[in-house]
Motif scaffolding. Structure first.
Motif, mmCIF file in Angstrom:
data_model
loop_
_atom_site.group_PDB
_atom_site.id
_atom_site.type_symbol
_atom_site.label_atom_id
_atom_site.label_comp_id
_atom_site.label_asym_id
_atom_site.label_seq_id
_atom_site.Cartn_x
_atom_site.Cartn_y
_atom_site.Cartn_z
ATOM 1 N N ILE A 59 1.966 45.475 -21.028
ATOM 2 C CA ILE A 59 3.359 45.407 -20.597
ATOM 3 C C ILE A 59 4.072 46.725 -20.886
ATOM 4 O O ILE A 59 3.813 47.389 -21.886
ATOM 5 C CB ILE A 59 4.061 44.221 -21.284
ATOM 6 C CG1 ILE A 59 5.399 43.940 -20.621
ATOM 7 C CG2 ILE A 59 4.222 44.471 -22.781
ATOM 8 C CD1 ILE A 59 5.977 42.594 -21.015
ATOM 9 N N GLN A 60 4.945 47.130 -19.968
ATOM 10 C CA GLN A 60 5.722 48.361 -20.115
ATOM 11 C C GLN A 60 7.179 48.017 -20.398
ATOM 12 O O GLN A 60 7.728 47.071 -19.828
ATOM 13 C CB GLN A 60 5.654 49.194 -18.835
ATOM 14 C CG GLN A 60 4.237 49.523 -18.379
ATOM 15 C CD GLN A 60 3.498 50.372 -19.395
ATOM 16 O OE1 GLN A 60 4.036 51.335 -19.910
ATOM 17 N NE2 GLN A 60 2.268 49.985 -19.713
ATOM 18 N N VAL A 61 7.788 48.789 -21.311
ATOM 19 C CA VAL A 61 9.192 48.595 -21.667
ATOM 20 C C VAL A 61 9.914 49.920 -21.485
ATOM 21 O O VAL A 61 9.494 50.926 -22.047
ATOM 22 C CB VAL A 61 9.341 48.106 -23.123
ATOM 23 C CG1 VAL A 61 10.809 47.899 -23.473
ATOM 24 C CG2 VAL A 61 8.560 46.814 -23.340
ATOM 25 N N LEU A 71 4.545 43.132 -30.893
ATOM 26 C CA LEU A 71 5.737 43.699 -30.293
ATOM 27 C C LEU A 71 5.359 44.958 -29.514
ATOM 28 O O LEU A 71 4.612 45.796 -30.028
ATOM 29 C CB LEU A 71 6.755 44.077 -31.369
ATOM 30 C CG LEU A 71 7.577 42.951 -32.012
ATOM 31 C CD1 LEU A 71 8.248 43.448 -33.282
ATOM 32 C CD2 LEU A 71 8.628 42.452 -31.040
ATOM 33 N N THR A 72 5.892 45.070 -28.304
ATOM 34 C CA THR A 72 5.767 46.303 -27.531
ATOM 35 C C THR A 72 7.157 46.901 -27.417
ATOM 36 O O THR A 72 8.076 46.249 -26.887
ATOM 37 C CB THR A 72 5.184 46.037 -26.137
ATOM 38 O OG1 THR A 72 3.890 45.438 -26.270
ATOM 39 C CG2 THR A 72 5.061 47.336 -25.349
ATOM 40 N N PHE A 73 7.316 48.121 -27.918
ATOM 41 C CA PHE A 73 8.616 48.773 -27.993
ATOM 42 C C PHE A 73 8.856 49.709 -26.813
ATOM 43 O O PHE A 73 7.918 50.287 -26.243
ATOM 44 C CB PHE A 73 8.706 49.621 -29.266
ATOM 45 C CG PHE A 73 8.905 48.834 -30.530
ATOM 46 C CD1 PHE A 73 7.835 48.209 -31.145
ATOM 47 C CD2 PHE A 73 10.159 48.726 -31.109
ATOM 48 C CE1 PHE A 73 8.007 47.485 -32.319
ATOM 49 C CE2 PHE A 73 10.347 48.010 -32.271
ATOM 50 C CZ PHE A 73 9.266 47.387 -32.879
ATOM 51 N N PRO A 88 7.789 52.596 -32.085
ATOM 52 C CA PRO A 88 6.619 52.169 -32.866
ATOM 53 C C PRO A 88 5.493 51.669 -31.965
ATOM 54 O O PRO A 88 5.743 51.044 -30.935
ATOM 55 C CB PRO A 88 7.179 51.035 -33.734
ATOM 56 C CG PRO A 88 8.652 51.303 -33.812
ATOM 57 C CD PRO A 88 9.009 51.880 -32.488
ATOM 58 N N GLN A 89 4.257 51.960 -32.389
ATOM 59 C CA GLN A 89 3.064 51.513 -31.670
ATOM 60 C C GLN A 89 2.297 50.530 -32.559
ATOM 61 O O GLN A 89 2.065 50.796 -33.747
ATOM 62 C CB GLN A 89 2.167 52.708 -31.343
ATOM 63 C CG GLN A 89 2.826 53.752 -30.442
ATOM 64 C CD GLN A 89 3.041 53.257 -29.034
ATOM 65 O OE1 GLN A 89 2.171 52.618 -28.441
ATOM 66 N NE2 GLN A 89 4.212 53.522 -28.480
#
Lengths: 111, 115
Positions: free
Chosen positions: A2-4, A99-101, B43-44
């Motif tokens: 997923i891209q944010v 979490l994807t930031f 963050p990754q």
């Protein structure tokens, strides 16, 4: 994955002004969190908001899950609001979650 | 009620060395995730531990490894340090059954500098 995407990348305001930060995501998500990162690096949770609208004092957030975006509103900004604002999304999997930031919005509020 | 605590707060290491970072989750949380944040970036995700097992892993090499203890605390180990490993390392704790209600809670991070 997923891209944010967050916009704008940088925002400079005078104290007392209002602002809107946007977060777009590329696929359906189970949850979405907005964070404020202070100058010392700590991520402070502002909202967890998979859909709908929430308000906390001068801050409010709206997530429209069907259109894959979320907005963070800051009203009557103060110098202490300065910092980086992150949007992060969660997709649950059988093995766990992550979490994807986004890349963040750097907010500077001048006195 | 203590939040997520990380140690040490700052660390300077030399290329090729090994480092161990530590995290104690928030009281009542049983899941620990680690994130790497390079300067100016978001963050990754590195990996997540639950019930003392690695449950998910991000796109990081095997030099990055971890462990979770019976009291839910966790360690992140990085071997053969590279200059590019310099970053802020963040630990987050959560309760899988209550993610919708409580989300993730982050610690203040460990700032690692590799010289």
């Amino acid at each position: 994955g997923i891209q944010v995407e967050q916009s704008p990348p940088d925002l400079i305001l005078q104290e007392g002004a209002n602002s809107t930060l946007r977060c777009n995501f590329s696929d359906s998500v189970n949850n979405l969190q907005w964070f404020h990162q202070n100058p010392w690096g700590q991520l402070i949770n502002l909202f967890y908001i998979p859909s709908g609208t929430k308000q906390n004092g001068r801050l409010s957030a709206t997530t429209v899950a069907t259109e894959r975006y979320s907005l963070l509103y800051i009203s009557s900004s103060q110098t202490t609001d300065s910092g980086v604002y992150f949007c992060a999304v969660v997709r649950w999997e059988t093995s766990g979650s992550r979490l994807t930031f986004g890349e963040g919005t750097q907010l500077t509020v001048n006195p | 009620d203590a939040g997520v605590t990380q140690s040490p707060t700052h660390l300077i290491k030399t290329r090729g060395q090994q480092v161990t970072l530590r995290c104690s989750p928030k009281s009542g949380h049983d899941t620990v995730s680690w994130y790497q944040q390079a300067l100016g970036q978001g963050p990754q995700f590195i990996f997540q531990y639950y019930e003392e097992e690695e449950r998910q892993r991000g796109n990081f090499p095997d030099r990055f490894s971890g462990h979770q203890f019976p009291n839910y605390s966790s360690e992140l180990n990085v071997n053969a340090l590279l200059l590019g490993d310099s970053a802020l390392y963040l630990c987050a704790s959560s309760v899988p059954r209550a993610l919708l209600l409580y989300g993730y809670t982050f610690g203040s991070g460990t700032r690692l500098t590799v010289v």
